[in-house]
Design a protein around this motif. Structure first.
Motif, PDB file in Angstrom:
ATOM      1  N   GLY A 141       1.409  -5.344  -6.248  1.00  0.00           N
ATOM      2  CA  GLY A 141       0.394  -5.349  -6.029  1.00  0.00           C
ATOM      3  C   GLY A 141      -0.800  -4.649  -5.844  1.00  0.00           C
ATOM      4  O   GLY A 141      -1.250  -5.386  -6.220  1.00  0.00           O
ATOM      5  N   ASN A 142      -0.416  -3.047  -6.013  1.00  0.00           N
ATOM      6  CA  ASN A 142      -1.529  -2.739  -5.817  1.00  0.00           C
ATOM      7  C   ASN A 142      -1.394  -1.208  -8.252  1.00  0.00           C
ATOM      8  O   ASN A 142      -1.541  -0.792  -7.509  1.00  0.00           O
ATOM      9  CB  ASN A 142      -1.061  -1.469  -5.411  1.00  0.00           C
ATOM     10  N   LEU A 143      -0.592  -1.836  -8.572  1.00  0.00           N
ATOM     11  CA  LEU A 143      -0.217  -1.658  -9.580  1.00  0.00           C
ATOM     12  C   LEU A 143      -0.236  -2.289 -10.261  1.00  0.00           C
ATOM     13  O   LEU A 143      -0.474  -3.559 -11.141  1.00  0.00           O
ATOM     14  CB  LEU A 143       1.924  -1.805  -9.681  1.00  0.00           C
ATOM     15  N   ASP A 144      -0.540  -1.144 -11.445  1.00  0.00           N
ATOM     16  CA  ASP A 144      -1.027  -1.605 -13.320  1.00  0.00           C
ATOM     17  C   ASP A 144       0.324  -2.636 -13.660  1.00  0.00           C
ATOM     18  O   ASP A 144       1.146  -2.912 -13.018  1.00  0.00           O
ATOM     19  CB  ASP A 144      -1.527  -0.710 -14.136  1.00  0.00           C
ATOM     20  N   LYS A 145      -0.348  -3.457 -14.960  1.00  0.00           N
ATOM     21  CA  LYS A 145       1.060  -4.495 -14.938  1.00  0.00           C
ATOM     22  C   LYS A 145       2.404  -3.861 -15.511  1.00  0.00           C
ATOM     23  O   LYS A 145       3.725  -3.841 -14.644  1.00  0.00           O
ATOM     24  CB  LYS A 145       0.515  -5.423 -16.086  1.00  0.00           C
ATOM     25  N   ALA A 146       2.183  -3.125 -16.699  1.00  0.00           N
ATOM     26  CA  ALA A 146       3.568  -2.142 -16.885  1.00  0.00           C
ATOM     27  C   ALA A 146       4.080  -0.570 -15.764  1.00  0.00           C
ATOM     28  O   ALA A 146       5.349  -1.487 -15.783  1.00  0.00           O
ATOM     29  CB  ALA A 146       2.742  -0.699 -17.713  1.00  0.00           C
TER      30      ALA A 146
ATOM     31  N   GLN B 282       1.022  -0.902   0.192  1.00  0.00           N
ATOM     32  CA  GLN B 282      -0.121  -0.283  -0.062  1.00  0.00           C
ATOM     33  C   GLN B 282       1.012   1.465  -0.043  1.00  0.00           C
ATOM     34  O   GLN B 282       0.689   2.593   0.223  1.00  0.00           O
ATOM     35  CB  GLN B 282      -0.706  -0.341   0.962  1.00  0.00           C
ATOM     36  N   PHE B 283       2.311   1.525  -0.427  1.00  0.00           N
ATOM     37  CA  PHE B 283       3.023   2.487  -0.509  1.00  0.00           C
ATOM     38  C   PHE B 283       3.447   2.708   0.651  1.00  0.00           C
ATOM     39  O   PHE B 283       4.509   3.358   1.450  1.00  0.00           O
ATOM     40  CB  PHE B 283       2.430   3.782  -1.352  1.00  0.00           C
ATOM     41  N   HIS B 284       2.019   3.229   1.921  1.00  0.00           N
ATOM     42  CA  HIS B 284       2.266   4.234   2.870  1.00  0.00           C
ATOM     43  C   HIS B 284       3.278   5.404   3.429  1.00  0.00           C
ATOM     44  O   HIS B 284       4.546   5.560   3.991  1.00  0.00           O
ATOM     45  CB  HIS B 284       3.079   2.589   4.037  1.00  0.00           C
ATOM     46  N   LEU B 285       2.823   6.105   2.250  1.00  0.00           N
ATOM     47  CA  LEU B 285       3.854   7.548   2.082  1.00  0.00           C
ATOM     48  C   LEU B 285       2.294   8.814   2.689  1.00  0.00           C
ATOM     49  O   LEU B 285       1.494   8.159   3.298  1.00  0.00           O
ATOM     50  CB  LEU B 285       3.695   8.340   0.415  1.00  0.00           C
ATOM     51  N   LEU B 286       3.574   9.329   3.589  1.00  0.00           N
ATOM     52  CA  LEU B 286       2.610  10.005   4.764  1.00  0.00           C
ATOM     53  C   LEU B 286       1.236  10.698   3.417  1.00  0.00           C
ATOM     54  O   LEU B 286       2.418  11.835   3.470  1.00  0.00           O
ATOM     55  CB  LEU B 286       3.471  10.714   5.519  1.00  0.00           C
ATOM     56  N   PRO B 287       0.330  11.360   4.129  1.00  0.00           N
ATOM     57  CA  PRO B 287      -0.928  12.176   3.418  1.00  0.00           C
ATOM     58  C   PRO B 287       0.330  14.000   3.434  1.00  0.00           C
ATOM     59  O   PRO B 287       0.947  14.391   4.571  1.00  0.00           O
ATOM     60  CB  PRO B 287      -1.663  11.350   3.918  1.00  0.00           C
ATOM     61  N   ARG B 288      -0.052  14.724   2.981  1.00  0.00           N
ATOM     62  CA  ARG B 288       0.188  15.538   3.069  1.00  0.00           C
ATOM     63  C   ARG B 288       1.425  16.005   3.076  1.00  0.00           C
ATOM     64  O   ARG B 288       2.197  16.876   3.666  1.00  0.00           O
ATOM     65  CB  ARG B 288      -1.061  16.773   4.138  1.00  0.00           C
ATOM     66  N   THR B 289       2.227  15.437   2.577  1.00  0.00           N
ATOM     67  CA  THR B 289       3.837  15.321   2.753  1.00  0.00           C
ATOM     68  C   THR B 289       4.399  15.478   1.952  1.00  0.00           C
ATOM     69  O   THR B 289       3.886  14.002   0.974  1.00  0.00           O
ATOM     70  CB  THR B 289       4.196  14.455   3.723  1.00  0.00           C
ATOM     71  N   ASN B 290       4.778  16.578   1.104  1.00  0.00           N
ATOM     72  CA  ASN B 290       5.821  15.705  -0.279  1.00  0.00           C
ATOM     73  C   ASN B 290       6.715  14.652  -0.922  1.00  0.00           C
ATOM     74  O   ASN B 290       7.261  14.497   0.382  1.00  0.00           O
ATOM     75  CB  ASN B 290       6.119  17.485  -0.726  1.00  0.00           C
ATOM     76  N   ALA B 291       7.394  14.973  -2.193  1.00  0.00           N
ATOM     77  CA  ALA B 291       8.438  13.185  -1.552  1.00  0.00           C
ATOM     78  C   ALA B 291       9.260  13.491  -1.555  1.00  0.00           C
ATOM     79  O   ALA B 291       9.640  12.287  -0.186  1.00  0.00           O
ATOM     80  CB  ALA B 291       8.262  13.444  -3.126  1.00  0.00           C
ATOM     81  N   VAL B 292       9.515  14.490  -0.927  1.00  0.00           N
ATOM     82  CA  VAL B 292      11.972  14.605  -0.572  1.00  0.00           C
ATOM     83  C   VAL B 292      11.634  15.043   0.891  1.00  0.00           C
ATOM     84  O   VAL B 292      11.868  14.161   2.035  1.00  0.00           O
ATOM     85  CB  VAL B 292      11.546  16.513  -0.841  1.00  0.00           C
ATOM     86  N   GLU B 293      10.261  15.033   1.489  1.00  0.00           N
ATOM     87  CA  GLU B 293       9.300  15.200   2.950  1.00  0.00           C
ATOM     88  C   GLU B 293       9.621  14.096   3.560  1.00  0.00           C
ATOM     89  O   GLU B 293       9.793  13.728   4.565  1.00  0.00           O
ATOM     90  CB  GLU B 293       8.787  16.302   3.560  1.00  0.00           C
ATOM     91  N   ASN B 294       8.973  12.368   2.002  1.00  0.00           N
ATOM     92  CA  ASN B 294       9.020  11.946   2.816  1.00  0.00           C
ATOM     93  C   ASN B 294       9.901  11.490   2.851  1.00  0.00           C
ATOM     94  O   ASN B 294       9.692  10.437   4.378  1.00  0.00           O
ATOM     95  CB  ASN B 294       8.003  11.127   1.808  1.00  0.00           C
ATOM     96  N   VAL B 295      10.508  11.055   1.913  1.00  0.00           N
ATOM     97  CA  VAL B 295      11.917  10.389   1.410  1.00  0.00           C
ATOM     98  C   VAL B 295      12.526  10.724   3.168  1.00  0.00           C
ATOM     99  O   VAL B 295      13.840   9.661   3.442  1.00  0.00           O
ATOM    100  CB  VAL B 295      12.769   9.921   0.132  1.00  0.00           C
TER     101      VAL B 295
END
Lengths: 403, 188
Positions: free
Chosen positions: B121-126, B44-57
């Protein structure tokens, strides 16, 4: 742990969850601004009162009043035992007496001038009132020692009283009548406004104390007097000596209450300070109730927020946050919100205090201590309300949190 | 998976990571080890909402004491091909891009082991294909990648396949097409 990142994260959460932050902040903003405002009011009132006391009651003086009460005669009629001779005895026996003066007064006398009748209080003083009572004349002359010795029929008059009787005419030399006693006006009193008891000090007349006692009241006792010492350091010792001396002169036994009271500046400040404690301490305590409610609200919001953020806590633990670090992080979020709201609240309180003070009706005094008190209260609210939710967050099991 | 990731303790048996047995370690020591040695990628990726990519990383770096967290986070995002999406929020990214952010977050502490639980699991084939390509690149860099999947075809791309049916280990197979990797973790 990287504190900079951690606090940046806390600040970010505050900005991104605006509604949540707003609800958490409101209580603290209201509580802290009320606290700062009420402290400003309390401290302002206290300072104004102290200024007033210091202006009329210098630090090297002792007021000796008839009666055993603190500020005047006890109920059940005037006490008639305090005499001019008592003060002469004090001057002779107590070291360091530089000056003294006595005082008597007759409330609400009919004063007549050319068909006008006005009720005023008449005060009798001895000479040198500027030095003893800190009040002189702005026009003409006060009565002299000679006037006091001979009980001259002279008077000085307050500005408001003079205006009421003489309009715009020069009061000096005018002849007024109290009962059958004619008095010649020799001066106009320095304006003093309304005193702390609420009476208008500009609507009164002053006569030599002997004139008031012998010619108007037909009495030989005094209402009180004031002893001025040559140094403030001698006040407390002198007050003790005066107590001993007057008890002896009035034949008062050891276990009986005195029929006079020696009031020192310290005693006045204690009494006034007690009265003002209501304003400067108990009113801000009411603001404390608002802060307590704020703490409960914040704790609740944080508990709900933590339920919503269970996956987040799971992620943080998975990437290596220790329990203590999660605990600290959530606590820091609450504290950041609380401190920010505290700063806003203190700012609003200061603005409100200065704004209200500028109206000129109520003295306001914002002190750094009051502001620090407000900020300290805000941080305390943050800690108290944050501890339990933060602990709960830190105890979450990462496996179930991530499910 | 939870035991391999040090999120849970084994009821019986022994688990060693980098030659160190973990059964006697405190919760804090396990947390530090997760931070330093393991990167997680979730279905489910489990990224924090309202938090941008850099802040998540950056999140794992809050709990380590790494210098220049922002630069490291940006470098990790560039590594997974998201150099153009640094300030995007999870809601603004596709599933494949979100999973790449999650991989960047797993990479940012430079761990030896990446644990991926049904990452496609939550991604399309490509997107799933892209992701496996990325894992292969990371594996080629010398990192151990453990992928948990139900997908036979995906499993075929691994160097070593461990089959577990209903909690029992039923097969350990080295994929002949690839050279054998050195395992750093062992489940007994």
């Amino acid at each position: 742990m990287n504190m900079k990142l951690l606090f940046a994260g806390s600040a970010r959460m505050m900005v991104r969850y605006k509604m949540r932050t707003l609800f958490m902040a409101v209580g603290i903003v209201v509580g802290v601004s009320a606290l700062v405002f009420m402290r400003a009011m309390g401290v302002g009132a206290e300072q104004a009162m102290m200024d007033n006391i210091n202006r009329t009651f210098s630090t090297a003086t002792i007021n000796v009043m008839a009666g055993g009460g603190h500020m005047g005669p006890r109920s059940g009629g005037p006490v008639t035992t305090l005499k001019m001779e008592d003060f002469q005895a004090i001057e002779a026996a107590v070291p360091g007496v530089a000056l003294w003066g006595v005082m008597q007064w007759a409330p609400k006398q009919d004063i007549r001038y050319q068909g006008i009748t006005r009720q005023m209080s008449i005060f009798g003083y001895s000479d040198k009132p500027e030095a003893v009572w800190q009040r002189g004349v702005i026009q003409g002359e006060y009565f002299s020692a000679e006037d006091v010795n001979s009980a001259s029929r002279v008077a000085v008059i307050g500005t408001r009283a003079a205006e009421a009787l003489f309009g715009t005419d020069d009061p000096i030399g005018k002849q007024i009548q109290v009962g059958s006693v004619p008095l010649r006006i020799t001066g106009v009193l320095e304006p003093q406004g309304i005193d702390t008891h609420g009476s208008d000090k500009d609507d009164e007349i002053h006569v030599p104390v002997t004139t008031l006692m012998r010619r108007i009241m037909n009495a030989d006792h005094l209402f009180g007097g004031r002893v001025v010492l040559d140094s403030p350091a001698k006040v407390e010792t002198a007050a003790k000596q005066i107590n001993t001396l007057l008890r002896e002169r009035h034949s008062i036994a050891e276990n009986e209450p005195p029929d006079f009271v020696a009031i020192t500046p310290k005693l006045v400040q204690d009494i006034v300070g007690n009265a003002n404690r209501v304003l400067s301490r108990y009113l801000p305590a009411a603001a404390g109730v608002a802060l307590l409610v704020a703490a409960i609200v914040i704790a609740n919001i944080m508990l709900i927020a933590i339920k919503e953020r269970i996956p987040e806590i799971g992620i943080r633990k998975a990437v290596g946050a220790e329990n203590g670090q999660i605990n600290f992080q959530f606590l820091s979020e609450t504290i950041v919100v609380a401190l920010t709201s505290g700063l806003i609240g203190a700012g609003l309180g200061i603005i409100a205090a200065f704004g209200y003070g500028a109206l000129g009706t109520t003295p306001m005094a914002v002190t750094p201590g009051s502001v620090l008190l407000g900020l300290g209260a805000a941080i305390l609210v943050g800690i108290v309300s944050g501890v339990m939710p933060a602990r709960q967050a830190s105890m979450l099991d990462p496996v179930s949190a991530l499910r | 998976m939870n035991i391999l990731g040090l999120l849970d303790r084994a009821d019986s048996g022994e688990y060693s990571i980098d030659g160190q047995s973990v059964s006697g370690l405190s919760a804090s020591a396990l947390a530090r080890m997760r931070n330093a040695k393991i990167g997680f990628v979730f279905q489910q990726f489990h990224l924090l909402p309202r938090t941008n990519a850099v802040e998540n990383v950056e999140i794992p770096l809050i709990y380590s004491n790494a210098d220049n967290p922002q630069e490291r986070a940006i470098a990790a995002l560039k590594r997974v091909g998201l150099g153009e999406r640094l300030k995007h929020y999870p809601e603004e990214l596709s599933g494949g891009q979100q999973q790449r952010v999650a991989i960047a977050r797993a990479l940012v502490t430079n761990p030896e082991l990446i644990l991926a639980d049904e990452p496609t699991g939550n991604l399309d084939k490509a997107s799933g294909e892209d992701l496996m390509g990325l894992f292969e690149e990371l594996s080629a860099d010398g990192r151990t990648i453990i992928v948990i999947t139900h997908h036979e075809k995906l499993a075929e791309r691994a160097k070593r396949v461990v089959r577990i049916d209903d909690g029992r280990l039923t097969e350990v197979r080295h994929n002949s097409k690839r050279s054998s990797a050195t395992p750093i973790g062992e489940v007994a």
